[in-house]
Design a protein around this motif. Structure first.
Motif, PDB file in Angstrom:
ATOM      1  N   ARG A   1       0.828  -1.217   0.000  1.00  0.00           N
ATOM      2  CA  ARG A   1       0.000   0.000   0.000  1.00  0.00           C
ATOM      3  C   ARG A   1       0.858   1.261   0.000  1.00  0.00           C
ATOM      4  O   ARG A   1       0.537   2.249  -0.666  1.00  0.00           O
ATOM      5  CB  ARG A   1      -0.922   0.000   1.224  1.00  0.00           C
ATOM      6  N   ASP A   2       1.972   1.245   0.741  1.00  0.00           N
ATOM      7  CA  ASP A   2       2.800   2.443   0.901  1.00  0.00           C
ATOM      8  C   ASP A   2       4.096   2.367   0.103  1.00  0.00           C
ATOM      9  O   ASP A   2       5.039   3.115   0.392  1.00  0.00           O
ATOM     10  CB  ASP A   2       3.134   2.647   2.385  1.00  0.00           C
ATOM     11  N   TRP A   3       4.178   1.469  -0.894  1.00  0.00           N
ATOM     12  CA  TRP A   3       5.432   1.268  -1.614  1.00  0.00           C
ATOM     13  C   TRP A   3       5.900   2.549  -2.287  1.00  0.00           C
ATOM     14  O   TRP A   3       7.063   2.952  -2.142  1.00  0.00           O
ATOM     15  CB  TRP A   3       5.272   0.164  -2.637  1.00  0.00           C
ATOM     16  N   ASP A   4       5.037   3.202  -3.036  1.00  0.00           N
ATOM     17  CA  ASP A   4       5.431   4.419  -3.752  1.00  0.00           C
ATOM     18  C   ASP A   4       5.817   5.533  -2.784  1.00  0.00           C
ATOM     19  O   ASP A   4       6.738   6.314  -3.055  1.00  0.00           O
ATOM     20  CB  ASP A   4       4.294   4.876  -4.665  1.00  0.00           C
ATOM     21  N   VAL A   5       5.115   5.605  -1.652  1.00  0.00           N
ATOM     22  CA  VAL A   5       5.442   6.627  -0.650  1.00  0.00           C
ATOM     23  C   VAL A   5       6.821   6.370  -0.062  1.00  0.00           C
ATOM     24  O   VAL A   5       7.621   7.314   0.112  1.00  0.00           O
ATOM     25  CB  VAL A   5       4.377   6.638   0.463  1.00  0.00           C
ATOM     26  N   LEU A   6       7.131   5.110   0.243  1.00  0.00           N
ATOM     27  CA  LEU A   6       8.449   4.777   0.805  1.00  0.00           C
ATOM     28  C   LEU A   6       9.569   5.104  -0.176  1.00  0.00           C
ATOM     29  O   LEU A   6      10.610   5.664   0.212  1.00  0.00           O
ATOM     30  CB  LEU A   6       8.494   3.296   1.176  1.00  0.00           C
TER      31      LEU A   6
END
Length: 348
Positions: free
Chosen positions: A168-173
């Motif tokens: 879910r947070d891959w792009d944010v990380l």
């Protein structure tokens, strides 16, 4: 020189921490690999108008549905073939005693007297008779070892949870890591990361597709030949084909012996070899070029060395880490090679 020493120190410190924390980091790394593989599908669903959470949930539902289908359709057949294979052990030893070893003795300079088939058959029969006791003993030992049970349950729960949040947070990380890089080195590091992502992503996703395709080809071909354990042997050969040429070697060896025991003629052994030859031809001319790509695929020698070295140094954690590290090293070596060719050292 001082800068290089500092970099070497931090790399050694990082390697030591990874070695010490390998058992704890294994579920995190496994989840990160799953999230990495599922991120392109989630991005595509997100581009079609779904929210990130809805896209991730859709990917999870697809994966769970595929696993359930696998459990309902393929696993029962595999279980039946495994049970039959174990039960046929004494018959295989009888064939080896009365047919296989005499043939070897007549055609090859082999001293078959060194092989005591009767002793092997006795040991196998005794082991089969104690199979239930062994299973009960293993279950009792696992029950007494509460740490093993707790560790297994924790990992079984952690992997899907960690995968969900990482996906879910891959792009944010990725964006936050890029924002933390010093501005002076951010462009080249981002370029190297993009190239590494291209190499690693194409190899992992493509090789996984090649494994599935080869497993299906081998299983269908051997089943059509009437081989009793065609499905089991075909899927095994497809699974180990992650290591280059290993699937072909293991598959043709096991299937050849199975065909020789079942049919006791060279015609079916030749047909089995034909199935694996067709699979290898399709892999080299169609599957690997289309699904992996010759330009960005890791060299087979690099894959074998990376997997063996990672497993030797860090165990299963090292096996998971081997290919990502190998892809990064390959990209760095490629850029080092290009810079060397453009340097005064090479030109002068």
């Amino acid at each position: 020189m001082a800068a290089e020493l500092r970099v070497g120190f931090w790399l050694l410190l990082l390697g030591g921490l990874l070695w010490l924390l390998a058992p704890v980091l294994t579920p995190f790394l496994f989840s990160a690999i799953l999230a990495y593989l599922g991120d392109p599908l989630a991005d595509r669903l997100e581009a079609w108008g779904l929210s990130r959470t809805a896209a991730v949930v859709s990917v999870f539902v697809t994966l769970i549905g595929s696993l359930l289908l696998l459990l309902l359709v393929i696993v029962p057949s595999l279980e039946r073939q495994l049970v039959n294979l174990v039960q046929q052990g004494p018959a295989v030893l009888d064939w080896l005693k009365h047919s296989g070893l005499p043939w070897l003795r007549d055609h090859l300079p082999i001293d078959t007297a060194l092989v005591d088939i009767d002793a092997l058959k006795g040991e196998l029969t005794q082991a089969l008779g104690k199979a239930g006791g062994i299973v009960q003993t293993l279950l009792a030992t696992a029950a007494r070892s509460s740490s093993v049970v707790i560790g297994f349950l924790v990992n079984l729960f952690l992997v899907p949870v960690l995968t969900f949040y990482l996906l879910r947070d891959w792009d944010v990380l990725v964006a936050r890591i890029r924002a933390l890089l010093p501005r002076r080195i951010e462009p080249p590091v981002s370029a190297l990361a993009a190239e590494t992502n291209e190499v690693l992503g194409a190899f992992l996703r493509g090789q996984f597709a090649v494994m599935l395709a080869l497993g299906a080809i081998y299983a269908v071909g051997l089943t059509l030949l009437g081989l009793h354990y065609g499905l089991l042997i075909g899927l095994l050969a497809g699974l180990v084909s992650f290591v280059p040429y290993m699937g072909f070697i293991v598959g043709i060896g096991v299937a050849g012996v199975a065909a020789l025991v079942q049919y006791q003629d060279l015609l079916h052994v030749t047909l089995v070899a034909g199935v694996f030859a067709i699979g290898q031809a399709l892999e080299g001319t169609v599957l690997t070029p289309r699904l992996v790509g010759e330009r960005i695929g890791l060299h087979p020698v690099a894959v074998i060395f990376a997997v063996l070295a990672g497993g030797h140094l860090f165990g299963f954690f090292g096996v998971l880490l081997a290919l990502p590290v190998a892809s990064i090293v390959m990209v760095l070596l490629r850029h080092t090679h290009d810079r060397y060719l453009a340097s005064d050292l090479y030109e002068g």
